[in-house]
Design a protein around this motif. Structure first.
Motif, short mmCIF file in Angstrom:
data_model
loop_
_atom_site.label_atom_id
_atom_site.label_comp_id
_atom_site.label_asym_id
_atom_site.label_seq_id
_atom_site.Cartn_x
_atom_site.Cartn_y
_atom_site.Cartn_z
N UNK A 107 0.81 -1.22 0.00
CA UNK A 107 0.00 0.00 0.00
C UNK A 107 0.85 1.27 0.00
N UNK A 108 0.19 2.37 -0.36
CA UNK A 108 0.90 3.65 -0.50
C UNK A 108 1.61 4.06 0.79
N UNK A 109 0.96 3.81 1.92
CA UNK A 109 1.57 4.26 3.19
C UNK A 109 2.83 3.46 3.50
N UNK A 110 2.84 2.19 3.10
CA UNK A 110 4.02 1.36 3.35
C UNK A 110 5.16 1.74 2.42
N UNK A 111 4.84 1.99 1.14
CA UNK A 111 5.89 2.39 0.18
C UNK A 111 6.61 3.64 0.67
N UNK A 112 5.85 4.50 1.35
CA UNK A 112 6.39 5.78 1.82
C UNK A 112 7.45 5.58 2.91
N UNK A 113 7.44 4.40 3.55
CA UNK A 113 8.30 4.19 4.72
C UNK A 113 9.46 3.21 4.43
N UNK A 114 10.66 3.71 4.20
CA UNK A 114 11.78 2.83 3.84
C UNK A 114 12.09 1.77 4.91
N UNK A 115 11.83 2.09 6.19
CA UNK A 115 12.08 1.07 7.24
C UNK A 115 11.14 -0.12 7.03
N UNK A 116 9.86 0.18 6.81
CA UNK A 116 8.88 -0.90 6.63
C UNK A 116 9.23 -1.71 5.37
N UNK A 117 9.62 -1.00 4.30
CA UNK A 117 9.96 -1.70 3.05
C UNK A 117 11.16 -2.61 3.26
#
Ligand code: PEP
Ligand code: MN
Length: 368
Positions: A107-117
């Motif tokens: 999802x867009x919110x996850x793509x925004x977060x390099x740690x989560x990725x």
């Protein structure tokens, strides 16, 4: 990212455009299977449904969680469709793989977060090459219009050994009133295509629009812009959907939209477009030459300013110039907003040229 493989490992012949449809959320076994069946009857082969829902506010419907996984597996068995769901963490990834799913979107919110990725990428890297080869991941654009962040997310997955990758343009958040829930910025997926020519790119008109009545127009636009497919939210009873109700459409409406999509390849009909393209090429060359001339004049002005100790930026002159040009442009039907953006980019570059000039003459660089 040279060695990308075709999407969806097990499917040899993909429909093109690729159509993925299904509810925003899997709400119950019954709703999931009934919607899937209607979509399968409409000829849809790829089914989407979120079970972990990233909602902005706590207290809204956050998905049914892992118990929905078996419903998606049933969709695969009963309807012969390929199910996709959203993953946002290593825990989601592991439980979805354990349940027998292998196709996901980020999802867009996850793509925004390099740690989560990176956490998801690290979890993927722990699986065997065979498992990784069976996995397909579609990465939505980040919330903000940043092509590097989007590419960065894709690169992390690629570095973890995932080769079946795709991207989804779902528009970008913006502040204030807008026609769209998430404004489309077509130049960003176009830039993504230029940078990663082998990467399939889909459009998500549902999350761009946020409302049913814009979905058909956006889908047609996406196909005309040569997107490889679309992902649309479709619910058996859209009005009572637990999430994103206002943008979901019935499977029947979805079929009408898919049937009305323009024939593929209208943008690749080289013969009829050739003369126009030549004209565009000529105009672009003229524009480049004109911009170079303008910058040269700007540089000369910069030298005079420096000699006379006049500051580089003069707000009154800039505002007056902007107002006059925008008016002039409007008279010949150019959009004022477009004109403002062009002029402000040109002005920014002029200021940069004048400041550079200033620096090189006083040898500021040598003081570093
Ligand atoms: C979704 O696909 O349901 C979703 C939450 O989308 P996005 O990440 O685009 O907001
Ligand atoms: Mn949704």
């Amino acid at each position: 990212m040279e060695n990308l493989k075709p999407l969806f490992g097990s499917i040899k012949q993909l429909q093109r455009p690729l159509i993925i449809a299904g509810p925003c959320s899997a709400e119950s076994r019954e709703q999931t299977l009934a919607t899937a069946l209607e979509l399968a009857q409409a000829g849809i082969k790829f089914f989407r449904a979120g079970i972990w829902k990233p909602r902005t506010k706590p207290g809204s419907f956050e998905g049914v969680g892992a118990r929905g996984l078996s419903w998606l597996v049933e969709v695969k068995k009963e309807c012969g469709m390929t199910p996709l769901t959203e993953i946002a963490s290593p825990a989601h990834l592991r439980s979805a793989l354990r349940a027998g799913l292998s196709d996901f979107w980020i999802g867009a919110r996850t793509t925004t977060n390099p740690f989560a990725m990176q956490e998801i990428a690290d979890a993927l890297a722990d699986y065997s090459a065979e498992v990784r080869d069976s996995i397909t991941i579609l990465v939505k654009n980040p919330v903000n219009p940043d092509v590097e962040l989007w590419i960065g997310a894709l690169q992390r997955l690629y570095a973890a050994g995932i080769r079946r990758l795709g991207a989804i343009h779902r528009g970008f958040s913006s502040y204030g009133e807008s026609l769209y829930r998430n404004r489309p910025v077509w130049s960003i997926p176009i830039e993504l295509r230029r940078r990663l020519p082998n990467l399939p790119i889909l459009c998500d008109p549902s999350h761009i629009a946020g409302r049913r009545d814009l979905i058909e127009k956006l889908s047609i636009q996406a196909i005309e812009l040569n997107f490889d497919g679309i992902i649309i939210e479709s619910h058996r009873e859209p009005d009572v959907a637990l999430s994103d109700a206002s943008q979901q459409i019935t499977p029947l409406r979805l079929k009408q939209i898919v049937d009305n999509l323009p024939p593929l390849g209208i943008c690749t009909d080289g013969e009829s477009l050739a003369p126009f393209r030549e004209e565009i090429d000529r105009i672009d060359s003229e524009l480049i030459a004109l911009l170079a001339r303008r910058m040269k004049v700007s540089k000369e002005i910069g030298e005079i300013k420096k000699r006379r100790n006049i500051p580089v930026i003069q707000p009154e002159r800039y505002n007056a110039l902007m107002a006059r040009r925008v008016e002039e442009a409007q008279e010949i039907s150019l959009s004022p907003d477009f004109m403002r953006r062009i002029l402000s980019a040109i002005h920014e570059e002029s200021v940069r040229v004048q400041i550079e000039n200033d620096k090189s003459e006083s040898n500021i660089n040598n003081l570093d």
